[in-house]
Enzyme design. Structure first.
Site, mmCIF file in Angstrom:
data_model
loop_
_atom_site.group_PDB
_atom_site.id
_atom_site.type_symbol
_atom_site.label_atom_id
_atom_site.label_comp_id
_atom_site.label_asym_id
_atom_site.label_seq_id
_atom_site.Cartn_x
_atom_site.Cartn_y
_atom_site.Cartn_z
ATOM 1 C CB ALA A 71 -1.486 4.866 8.108
ATOM 2 C CG ASP A 72 2.731 10.019 9.701
ATOM 3 O OD1 ASP A 72 1.913 10.706 10.563
ATOM 4 O OD2 ASP A 72 3.644 10.592 9.226
ATOM 5 C CB THR A 73 -0.673 10.959 5.429
ATOM 6 O OG1 THR A 73 -1.429 9.660 5.341
ATOM 7 C CG2 THR A 73 -0.682 11.574 3.965
ATOM 8 N N GLY A 108 3.080 6.062 5.179
ATOM 9 C CA GLY A 108 3.845 5.139 5.517
ATOM 10 C C GLY A 108 2.521 4.157 6.181
#
EC number: 3.6.1.9
Length: 188
Positions: A71-73, A108
Site C-alpha cells: 500500500a501507499d498513502t 493505493g
C-alpha cells in the site's frame, strides 16, 4: 464473508497498517523490501498511490498460494502531493498549508497472488480547522510526524483536535482502506 485460505504477507512497516490488518482478524507475516518510491511526472495523486503500491508489489514478485499486500498513502492539497516531511521546517510548512483547509488522502493498494496484480485506491476528503503556530509546534514536538504523509496522523492528537470531519473512509486516512481490502480479499 472472507475465509482466509492462503498465507498473507503485509509488505509494510507501518504500525497503523499492521494494527488494521489485526483488527480485520487476518493472520499475516510482515516482509519488507526497500523500494524507490519515485514516480513519473504528470500523474494524478490517485495514480501515484497505485503506481507506488504496484512498484512495491513487483519488488516481491509472486509465489504460489500466497497473497502479498502492499500500500501507499498520498496526501494531496489542490493537486500538490504532500509526502513525508524532510525535516521539522518541512513538517511546519505542510501543517500550515493544511490549516483551515480541505485536502484529499489517497491510498493505493495492490494484492499480488500467482503473478496476478489486483490494484485499487480509495479517496477520503479531510477537513481541518485552522491551527495556530503554537499548536503546530506542540504537535511536532510531541508527536514527531516525520514518517507520515502530510506530516500528520489521523489517529493521534491532530486527528482528535484538528480534523473536523472526514468524507470517506477513516481507515483509508490511516493508510489502509479496510472496507475495500476486505472486498478484494473476498473476491480472490
Amino acid at each position: 464473508m472472507y475465509k482466509q485460505q492462503h498465507p498473507i504477507v503485509l509488505a509494510s512497516k507501518s504500525p497503523r497498517r499492521q494494527e488494521l490488518m489485526k483488527a480485520l482478524g487476518l493472520d499475516f507475516t510482515i516482509e519488507l523490501k526497500e523500494v524507490d518510491e519515485s514516480f513519473p511526472d504528470g500523474l494524478q495523486p490517485s495514480a501515484v498511490a497505485v503506481y507506488i503500491s504496484e512498484k512495491k508489489a513487483k519488488a516481491f514478485g509472486s509465489s504460489t498460494n500466497q497473497i502479498t499486500i502492499t500500500a501507499d498513502t498520498i496526501v494531496a492539497l489542490d493537486g500538490e502531493i504532500l509526502g513525508k516531511p524532510d525535516d521539522r521546517v518541512h513538517a511546519q510548512e505542510m501543517l500550515r498549508k493544511l490549516s483551515g483547509r480541505k485536502h484529499e488522502v489517497y491510498t493505493g493498494v495492490t494484492l499480488i497472488k500467482d503473478n496476478e496484480l489486483i490494484s485499487f485506491y480509495d479517496l477520503s476528503e479531510v477537513f481541518c480547522r485552522e491551527v495556530s503556530e503554537e499548536e503546530i509546534e506542540y504537535y511536532i514536538d510531541n508527536f514527531k510526524p516525520f514518517d507520515k504523509a502530510g506530516s500528520y496522523g489521523v489517529q493521534d492528537w491532530w486527528g482528535l483536535v484538528v480534523v473536523e470531519r472526514i468524507k470517506g473512509s477513516y481507515t483509508n486516512v490511516m493508510g489502509l482502506p479496510t472496507e475495500k481490502l476486505y472486498q478484494a480479499l473476498s473476491n480472490l
